[in-house]
Design a protein around this motif. Structure first.
Motif: not given
Length: 270
Positions: A230-235
């Motif tokens: 769906d989506s990629v998020w940084p910490f």
């Protein structure tokens, strides 16, 4: 040393350096991205074992998949498509129905505006062969009643306990009170099966899990399954990533990475 691997761990993966036993590592197949690897193991092992080891899915059967646009849901849909002529019912909010149809769900149902049990019975009066239940509470009872004779209900979560960003003790109490309960004698009269699955408690079953992963890697290499990101998020955006799921906006897996992806868009190309 230096091999690209996927890892299984019950907790502690939201960090840059992770130490796990070698038995919980699996080589990544050729051509797989790290994001796909992160989305594969938990969701696809769960979906595979629930559908095939407990569900004994066979050609011409029907399956109801709750939360069909989520991580396990999308995995289960793809795995159903590896069996001939399986009819898939999937619950999800209306905005996700077109995507579900494209992925192979014959009958998407908007659980927010419709009684999904009624909708299933309109199409299949006898019910379905398998129900995947990540919801718990009163939905488990509805699932059991939707089973055909010789049908199987596999419960693998209690999502009804989660109602928002904060704990809701009323919702928890209600879910607990409404939790499904049945005796062995009642099962005997119903000709149905109820199974419970929790991957987190399979730590001692290394050989069993390894055999499932081998089958999944084979299906991936054949192009029959592909983790949907769906989506990629940084910490440092973990709160926004969690909100994406809490607000039920995601279709597929929400992935955390140590640093922001180089692409401007957070949407990973599938």
């Amino acid at each position: 040393v230096g091999d690209k691997v996927m890892v299984l761990a019950r907790s502690g993966l939201w960090q840059e350096v992770v130490n796990v036993p070698v038995s919980q590592t699996f080589p990544m197949p050729e051509g797989m991205s790290f994001e796909e690897a992160a989305a594969l193991l938990v969701n696809y092992i769960t979906a595979y074992m629930v559908l095939f080891d407990f569900g004994n899915l066979r050609p011409n059967q029907s399956v109801l998949i709750h939360m069909a646009a989520g991580g396990v849901g999308t995995a289960a849909i793809q795995l159903c498509k590896t069996v001939e002529n399986v009819t898939i019912f999937g619950t999800a909010s209306a905005s996700k129905h077109d995507l579900l149809k494209e992925s192979g769900v014959a009958h998407p149902i908007d659980y927010r505006t419709m009684d999904y049990a009624e909708e299933v019975r309109k199409i299949s009066p006898k019910g379905v062969d398998i129900v995947l239940d990540p919801l718990g509470g009163s939905d488990t009872s509805k699932a059991f009643n939707l089973l055909k004779p010789m049908g199987k209900l596999i419960t693998y979560g209690v999502a009804n306990l989660l109602t928002g960003q904060k704990k809701n003790l009323m919702a928890m109490a209600k879910t607990w009170w409404n939790q499904f309960s049945i005796t062995a004698l009642q099962l005997l009269h119903q000709n149905k099966a109820v199974c419970g699955y929790h991957l987190g408690y399979m730590d001692e079953e290394a050989e069993l899990i390894r055999s499932v992963v081998a089958k999944l890697v084979n299906l991936y290499s054949q192009g029959k399954i592909k983790p949907k990101i769906d989506s990629v998020w940084p910490f440092d955006q973990v709160a926004e990533a969690m909100r994406q799921m809490q607000e039920k906006k995601n279709v597929g897996k929400v992935i955390l990475v140590p640093e922001a992806p180089k692409e401007e868009s957070k949407k990973a190309e599938n």
